[in-house]
Scaffold this motif. Structure first.
Motif, PDB file in Angstrom:
ATOM      1  N   ILE A   1      18.521 -12.870  -8.213  1.00  0.00           N
ATOM      2  CA  ILE A   1      19.446 -13.077  -8.703  1.00  0.00           C
ATOM      3  C   ILE A   1      20.971 -13.069  -7.968  1.00  0.00           C
ATOM      4  O   ILE A   1      21.649 -13.752  -8.354  1.00  0.00           O
ATOM      5  N   LEU A   2      20.861 -12.069  -7.336  1.00  0.00           N
ATOM      6  CA  LEU A   2      22.050 -11.681  -6.604  1.00  0.00           C
ATOM      7  C   LEU A   2      22.394 -12.805  -5.518  1.00  0.00           C
ATOM      8  O   LEU A   2      23.403 -13.121  -4.876  1.00  0.00           O
ATOM      9  N   ASN A   3      21.101 -13.580  -4.930  1.00  0.00           N
ATOM     10  CA  ASN A   3      21.455 -14.477  -4.174  1.00  0.00           C
ATOM     11  C   ASN A   3      21.455 -15.826  -4.731  1.00  0.00           C
ATOM     12  O   ASN A   3      21.172 -16.989  -4.040  1.00  0.00           O
ATOM     13  N   GLY A   4      21.453 -15.914  -6.173  1.00  0.00           N
ATOM     14  CA  GLY A   4      21.426 -17.519  -6.609  1.00  0.00           C
ATOM     15  C   GLY A   4      20.216 -17.930  -7.041  1.00  0.00           C
ATOM     16  O   GLY A   4      20.175 -19.343  -7.216  1.00  0.00           O
ATOM     17  N   HIS A   5      19.224 -17.461  -6.968  1.00  0.00           N
ATOM     18  CA  HIS A   5      17.694 -17.900  -7.159  1.00  0.00           C
ATOM     19  C   HIS A   5      17.253 -17.304  -8.439  1.00  0.00           C
ATOM     20  O   HIS A   5      17.546 -16.315  -9.147  1.00  0.00           O
ATOM     21  N   THR A   6      16.074 -18.122  -8.867  1.00  0.00           N
ATOM     22  CA  THR A   6      15.589 -17.500 -10.023  1.00  0.00           C
ATOM     23  C   THR A   6      14.488 -16.679  -9.662  1.00  0.00           C
ATOM     24  O   THR A   6      13.704 -17.064  -8.573  1.00  0.00           O
ATOM     25  N   PRO A   7      14.273 -15.694 -10.419  1.00  0.00           N
ATOM     26  CA  PRO A   7      13.103 -14.456  -9.749  1.00  0.00           C
ATOM     27  C   PRO A   7      11.768 -15.269  -9.599  1.00  0.00           C
ATOM     28  O   PRO A   7      11.441 -15.935 -10.681  1.00  0.00           O
ATOM     29  N   ALA A   8      10.997 -14.729  -8.493  1.00  0.00           N
ATOM     30  CA  ALA A   8       9.536 -15.429  -8.616  1.00  0.00           C
ATOM     31  C   ALA A   8       8.758 -14.569  -9.591  1.00  0.00           C
ATOM     32  O   ALA A   8       7.637 -15.377 -10.393  1.00  0.00           O
TER      33      ALA A   8
END
Length: 181
Positions: free
Chosen positions: A38-45
């Motif tokens: 989330i902090l890197n702008g992605h959706t959690p795996a």
């Protein structure tokens, strides 16, 4: 006939199931991977629900303090590793901040606030149960205070104020020139 004494009913404390030895680390790994994503702008795996359930399980297992502490550490690391260099790049634009530098700082702040809201929703059980009972800060309060304490030093605040003043003066001067015709 024999007179018997009444039987006493003894209730023993219920001992819940014993938690696996790696329970805390396993739950934290799921949560941490989600936080980093989330902090890197992605959706959690693992998905949002898995993160919520892991946080809920930790709080129910009386590990709320540890979860809150690890969350603070993770947010601190993110701010120092990712946000601080971005802020420093925005501040390099001369003695006063340019419009672009101020916009960069504003975008940095807005994105961090958005990320905190997502994390706050995922750790809602921590906030509503553990943080409320123990009068601890919510996820958003924790993140905002870390952002303020780690990034907004006196020098940075002074540069931001100077940049805003310069932009206001420029806008006023432009407005006056446009209306002098």
């Amino acid at each position: 006939m024999f007179k018997s004494e009444p039987k006493r009913l003894v209730i023993k404390g219920f001992k819940g199931p014993r938690l696996p030895d790696d329970f805390e680390s396993s739950c934290w790994d799921t949560i941490k991977q989600g936080l980093v994503a989330i902090l890197n702008g992605h959706t959690p795996a693992h998905g949002y629900e898995a993160i919520y359930r892991a946080a809920e399980a930790m709080v129910r297992a009386n590990l709320g303090r540890e979860l809150h502490s690890k969350l603070g550490q993770e947010l601190t690391q993110h701010i120092q590793r990712h946000l601080q260099p971005q802020l420093e790049r925005a501040l390099r634009s001369g003695s006063t901040m340019s419009r672009d530098g101020l916009e960069d700082v504003l975008m940095l702040w807005a994105e961090f606030k958005r990320q905190l809201r997502v994390i706050s929703r995922l750790l809602l059980y921590l906030e509503r149960v553990w943080a409320a009972e123990n009068r601890q800060s919510t996820v958003e309060e924790l993140g905002i205070s870390l952002f303020r304490n780690l990034l907004l030093t006196d020098e940075v605040t002074q540069r931001l104020v100077q940049g805003l003043r310069a932009l206001m003066e420029k806008d006023r001067f432009t407005f006056v020139l446009q209306h002098m015709d």
